[in-house]
Design an enzyme around this catalytic site. Structure first.
Site, PDB file in Angstrom:
ATOM      1  N   ASP A 409       0.812  -1.120  -0.113  1.00 34.17           N
ATOM      2  CA  ASP A 409       0.190   0.047   0.182  1.00 34.17           C
ATOM      3  C   ASP A 409       0.888   1.272  -0.136  1.00 34.17           C
ATOM      4  O   ASP A 409       2.213   1.229   0.303  1.00 34.17           O
ATOM      5  CB  ASP A 409      -0.897  -0.072   1.186  1.00 34.17           C
ATOM      6  CG  ASP A 409      -1.716   1.253   1.171  1.00 34.17           C
ATOM      7  OD1 ASP A 409      -2.393   1.501   0.286  1.00 34.17           O
ATOM      8  OD2 ASP A 409      -1.776   1.702   2.364  1.00 34.17           O
ATOM      9  N   GLY A 675      -5.196   3.519  -3.464  1.00 28.08           N
ATOM     10  CA  GLY A 675      -6.299   4.315  -3.734  1.00 28.08           C
ATOM     11  C   GLY A 675      -6.320   5.612  -4.215  1.00 28.08           C
ATOM     12  O   GLY A 675      -7.117   6.298  -4.643  1.00 28.08           O
TER      13      GLY A 675
END
Length: 1149
Positions: A409, A675
């Site tokens: 991430d 994201g």
């Protein structure tokens, strides 16, 4: 079930399966038409697996499900029922030892669980019954009981908050024991029960709660409460996660609360979350199973050969029935087929020790004890959070040394997740700096010079939006009436972004003072207190990527403020407002800042009444509540007006770039799954050196695909174009690689070839791939009628040839899909996922190894991971040092176990050729029993825990050493054949060396002749000393523990042999070993033979070590002649690393 009067409120919703009805205080309401009491479980927590009565049968059943244990049980039963050459004790005792050790370990662990359960179940709690506080044990709580909880106490079950000591019915809770989040969360009571502060008033409450059945998600709850009074109609209120107090959470900053139990015991969310995850298996375990099958085949082959040759031998009448061993009539009448089968089983029993039953126990102990080294490593300790690394499962230690792909991430993993407000733009004007007056702060840059200064009202509207559109709380909001110049308000929020934005508004003169009784207070630039009634909060979720609030001003105006990602906001605002803000957003993203857009709209009173009614109805739904609310949110957040955007900086974590470089140098491929916006993520990838300045980026994004009217056709064109470009470059470097590596590459598997090829390829042109979530959806969900339905395979071909991949705008499910896609590639590469947030849990669970960062977005990732570390930089040592050593240790352990057992059984097999295949055992039963248990077990266990064939500092400083063990290199066919042939050679030397010694039948001065037990004892003595000294030769890192177990095991064998043969044991029917060992050692010839055979057996190993030392010295001389500028680097941009090779360090002590 029964039907309530408030069903009319929720018209059209029939009685649903999957809900439960709870009466507050267990007082059924008279309004109920029919009442059938529901049965719920009690509040006992049971984390133990066994009871006193089922421990023995249940534990035995679980242990005999393991193939090796079941195999030895069958062998033991054959020994008991069939006339076999060895005593049942020889296989029964080792099996009993393994079963007993495992049972004691599991029984002790279960006793600890029982004790912990009793501490919880017997804890004192207070229940409100008949308007009185009644003292009870926690396990006596029933669903529906009203429970009183005091400050700093943990909740004994899952409760719906009814009231608290605060006037607004709120309380503060920490859930550190559940998800690791130490910050206080605010929970609310429904407004109709806020005033019930005393036991007397709470007992008068008549209400029913209808809610969903227990489910493990900590952050979801759907229910409604119907409160009955003297009026005919019941008052219905919705219940959500903000009303639910979870078992295990702790009450903070609140004197006391009253709550009604809705889930108890094993139905609480805490208990449901502790009921295990799917078990992951390492590559080493799979190799062990393959080796077991091979050795089982060897065992069956030996038994079949000996059975066949026995009957060939007995085809001669004299051999079949010699004069000194006549058959009985019963033996003559027995069917030959039955006799052959019995003989086959007898040979199976005789050779059964080739299967190492004790290896499973040793492997389990090695994994369990070895995992403590990660927890004890001081380099993993982080002073900021006062924590170190944590091992949630020890079954995957060796898998840390086999990783091929790292999926990480970005926010909170590569970056600090410590947000700082940098700047904002309002109507296209940039505001940057710290002042109380925004006048004169407006700047325009670049193409925005034609914009006038933003209107003062728009500036204030933007800053009010920042102060109101959030879920931030203040710790002392009851006492705050205004902000002081000196003290900064202590803000609390589950998201660091929100706190950064609220503090950013403070820089420009608007201060959020807190929320009290549903009213939000803001101090403006003129030091005036503005008050807004909070009507609704439209919470953020990863699908919508935005959140909104609906507030009412003191003048009665109703406003909606919304903030979110630009991709979520721009489609919902006026088109003419986008361009001026979009320029700033893209520029800020290129600078690596996190951006959010802010919008608002005014809501007419009539529209609000409709919205309020729709939201209330959706909140009351028990089925599909989230889908219904999401649909309403989508309708509300339309036709908004864009005000501006914010830029927040998330700093790169310490040593993140160095860690990425080290992983690349070790041959690992790193993919970033985030994201965030593409521009922001790309900037971060450059900063952490995932992309180099020379890297050519290939983009598969919405921007590149939207150039064509038909997206699928354009996507297909790009995929084909990129594949041609990459395939054109790759073969050249593949050929040069083969030429450079020579024949060595033929000995490694497909995964290692791919890794080495990729590294050599990067010596030419580096390529990086960028893909976003919408394009990935097109690839994964290509239409069936499309001629280009092979998107997925082409995409994988491209990504495999890229040095790094960035996937942006990813939903959590897409992250897991990416990991699953790579897992299923040819060669089954080992994947590792690392993240810090709840949105990373799916990919952490999907990958072979999941690592959670103990970050600032809660501990969901750390709680669901296999290992958790404080920072991303710790991944370097975890893989390159700990992973490398764990793999080498356990691989050596597995190979050594099969090696020493083949050495053990091969002389027994050869002995049958010299005893007429009569199934005569070569070794005494005591030696058969104790070989694996006592004589050879501790040295290999100590080796597998302490060995450091290369210094830890060298492993971390030279990442290329990691490639030497990649692809399960030490458990491939080559090493397996080496160990097997070495065992065959040594077993042959043991037997025939002793056999030739016995050609002279008299070995003593008094002409006394040695017998078969002396022969077997000499072979066994040479065997024990050889396999133990072989391990000593393999040991590079000596500690006092290694010395103790190696020399202590040899001393114990000698002591035991003297002791076993020096006493007449009354429980033995025959004392065949009496004085054998002592008499054997009285012969000088025997001493010389034992020493000579040990040396001959170990000579190939000694020769190999000498050759390695010569090669090492030669390599060092060559290395010293080279200049530093000639040193090879895996990637052009990687910083110079130590150039010591694996062979250079292979003998460092």
């Amino acid at each position: 079930m029964f039907r309530r009067s408030f069903n009319s409120f929720c018209a059209g919703e029939d009685k649903r399966v999957g809900t439960r009805t709870v009466f507050v205080g267990n007082h059924p309401d008279s309004a109920a038409e029919v009442y059938i009491a529901q049965r719920f479980c009690d509040n006992r927590i049971v984390s133990s697996k066994y009871t006193l009565w089922n421990f023995l049968p249940k534990n035995l059943f679980e242990q005999f499900r393991r193939i090796a244990n079941f195999y030895f049980l069958i062998i033991f039963l054959v020994q008991v029922t069939v006339d076999t050459p060895t005593s049942p004790v020889t296989s029964g005792l080792p099996l009993f030892f393994v079963i007993a050790v495992t049972a004691i370990k599991q029984g002790y662990e279960d006793w600890l669980r029982h004790r912990a359960d009793n501490e919880v179940n017997k804890k004192t709690v207070y229940i409100i019954e008949n308007a009185k506080r009644v003292r009870k044990e926690s396990e006596k709580i029933k669903v529906g009981d009203v429970v009183e909880v005091q400050a700093d106490e943990t909740f004994p079950c899952d409760l719906i908050l009814l009231s608290s000591c605060t006037s607004d019915g709120t309380c503060y809770v920490t859930t550190a024991s559940l998800d690791g989040e130490s910050n206080c969360k605010t929970h609310y009571a429904v407004r109709d029960t806020i005033g019930l502060w005393t036991a007397e008033s709470i007992d008068t409450l008549r209400a029913a709660i209808e809610c969903e059945q227990p489910q493990p998600d900590l952050y979801k709850f759907v229910g409604r409460i119907s409160i009955y009074s003297n009026s005919i109609e019941a008052v219905a209120r919705s219940l959500g996660p903000e009303n639910l107090l979870l078992k295990g959470a702790t009450l903070k900053n609140t004197e006391k609360i009253y709550g009604v139990a809705v889930y108890t015991g094993m139905e609480t969310k805490m208990a449901l979350n502790y009921q295990g995850k799917s078990q992951k298996r390492s590559a080493v375990e799979k190799s062990i199973n393959v080796f077991l099958i091979v050795y089982l085949f060897i065992l069956l082959t030996k038994a079949a050969v000996c059975t066949t040759l026995k009957y060939v031998w007995q085809s001669t009448p004299y051999n079949d029935e010699p004069w000194y061993n006549q058959k009985t009539q019963k033996e003559r009448d027995t069917l030959k087929v039955l006799k052959m089968f019995t003989d086959f089983l007898s040979f199976m029993v005789l050779f059964n020790f080739i299967i190492p039953v004790s290896m499973y126990v040793t492997v389990e102990m090695q994994k369990f004890l070895g995992s403590f080294f990660i927890s004890w490593d001081k380099d993993f300790y982080d002073e900021e959070i006062n924590e170190g690394a944590l091992v949630n499962t020890s079954d995957l230690n060796e898998e840390l040394g086999q990783v091929d792909y790292v999926f990480t991430d970005k926010t909170g993993t590569l970056t600090e997740n410590s947000m700082e407000f940098i700047e904002c733009c309002i109507d296209g004007h940039k505001y940057k700096g710290v002042t109380q007056d925004t006048d004169g702060l407006s700047q325009t840059d670049g193409p925005l010079t034609y914009f006038d200064k933003a209107d003062k009202n728009r500036e204030e509207l933007f800053l009010r939006a920042l102060c109101l559109c959030h879920t931030v709380e203040t710790k002392a909001n009851d006492a705050v009436d205004g902000a002081t110049e000196s003290a900064e308000l202590p803000y609390m929020s589950s998201s660091p972004d929100e706190i950064a934005l609220v503090k950013g508004a403070t820089k420009y003169g608007f201060t959020f003072l807190g929320t009290q009784n549903g009213h939000m207070k803001v101090q403006n630039q003129r030091k005036e207190i503005e008050e807004y009634e909070l009507l609704h909060t439209l919470n953020f979720d990863s699908v919508r990527r935005r959140m909104s609030v609906i507030v009412k001003t003191q003048a009665g105006d109703i406003l909606l403020f919304c903030k979110g990602a630009d991709s979520a906001i721009f489609p919902r605002v006026q088109n003419h407002e986008i361009e001026s803000t979009k320029v700033h957003v893209e520029r800020n993203a290129l600078d690596g800042y996190r951006t959010l857009c802010v919008a608002f709209k005014e809501i007419a009173p009539d529209d609000y009444e409709r919205i309020d009614r729709q939201l209330t109805e959706a909140k009351m739904a028990l089925q599909d509540r989230e889908e219904k609310m999401e649909k309403i949110y989508d309708e509300i957040e339309t036709n908004m007006n864009l005000i501006g955007a914010t830029a927040v900086e998330d700093k790169l974590q310490d040593q993140a770039a160095e860690t990425i470089e080290a992983l690349h140098a070790a041959g690992l491929k790193v993919w970033v799954l985030t994201g965030d916006k593409m521009e922001t993520a790309k900037s971060t990838c450059y900063a952490c050196r995932l992309f180099q300045t020379s890297t050519e980026l290939l983009e598969l994004t919405t921007k590149t695909i939207e150039e064509s009217e038909r997206k699928e056709d354009r996507l297909h064109e790009l995929l084909i174009e990129y594949r041609k470009k990459l395939v054109h470059e790759f073969p050249k470097s593949s050929r040069s690689l083969k030429k450079e590596r020579g024949g060595r590459e033929r000995n490694i598997n497909a995964r290692r070839k791919h890794r080495l090829a990729a590294l050599a390829w990067t010596d030419h042109q580096e390529y990086g791939l960028i893909i976003d979530g919408s394009t990935l959806s097109l690839i994964l969900n290509a239409s069936q009628d499309s001629s280009s339905n092979n998107y997925k395979s082409i995409f994988l071909q491209i990504s495999m040839k890229c040095t790094a991949v960035l996937c942006c705008r990813m939903a959590p499910l897409q992250k897991a899909q990416i990991v699953r896609m790579v897992k299923n590639l040819k060669g089954s590469p080992i994947t590792l996922s690392i993240g810090d947030g709840a949105n990373d849990v799916s990919m952490i669970l999907e990958s072979h190894v999941g690592i959670g960062i103990k970050g600032k977005e809660g501990r969901q990732a750390a709680r669901n991971s296999d290992y958790s570390v404080p920072k991303f930089k710790h991944l370097k040592k975890l893989l390159l040092a700990h992973g490398h050593l764990y793999y080498v240790r356990i691989a050596h352990l597995v190979q050594y176990f099969f090696y020493k057992n083949l050495c053990f059984i091969l002389p027994q097999f050869l002995y049958q050729f010299f005893c007429g295949f009569s199934q005569q055992p070569l070794y005494d039963a005591a030696y058969l029993t104790m070989y694996n248990i006592c004589f050879t077990s501790l040295p290999i266990l100590a080796y597998s825990l302490l060995e450091q064939h290369i210094n830890i500092d060298t492993l971390t400083s030279d990442p290329r050493l990691y490639m030497k063990i990649s692809g399960n290199a030490m458990l491939q066919l080559g090493p397996f054949l080496y160990w097997t042939l070495l065992a065959a050679f040594e077993g042959t030397v043991f037997f025939f060396g002793t056999y030739f010694l016995f050609q002279t039948s008299s070995l003593e001065e008094n002409a006394k002749v040695y017998g078969n037990w002396t022969f077997g004892t000499i072979v066994f003595t040479v065997l024990v000393f050889t396999v133990t000294l072989k391990l000593a030769l393999d040991t590079h890192f000596w500690t006092w523990i290694n010395h103790f177990v190696i020399w202590g095991s040899l001393a114990f064998y000698v002591f035991f042999s003297f002791f076993w043969g020096g006493i007449i044991w009354p429980f033995l029917k025959q004392q065949r070993m009496y004085f054998v060992f002592a008499q054997m050692l009285s012969s000088v010839s025997t001493w010389l033979a034992i020493v000579l055979l040990i040396f001959i057996s170990l000579f190939p190993e000694i020769l190999l070590i000498v050759l390695k030392n010569v090669r090492r010295r030669s390599a060092r001389r060559n290395l010293s002649c080279k200049k530093a500028s000639d040193s090879l680097s895996t990637r052009p941009s990687v910083r110079p690393l130590l150039l010591r090779t694996f062979s250079d360090e292979s003998n460092i002590l």
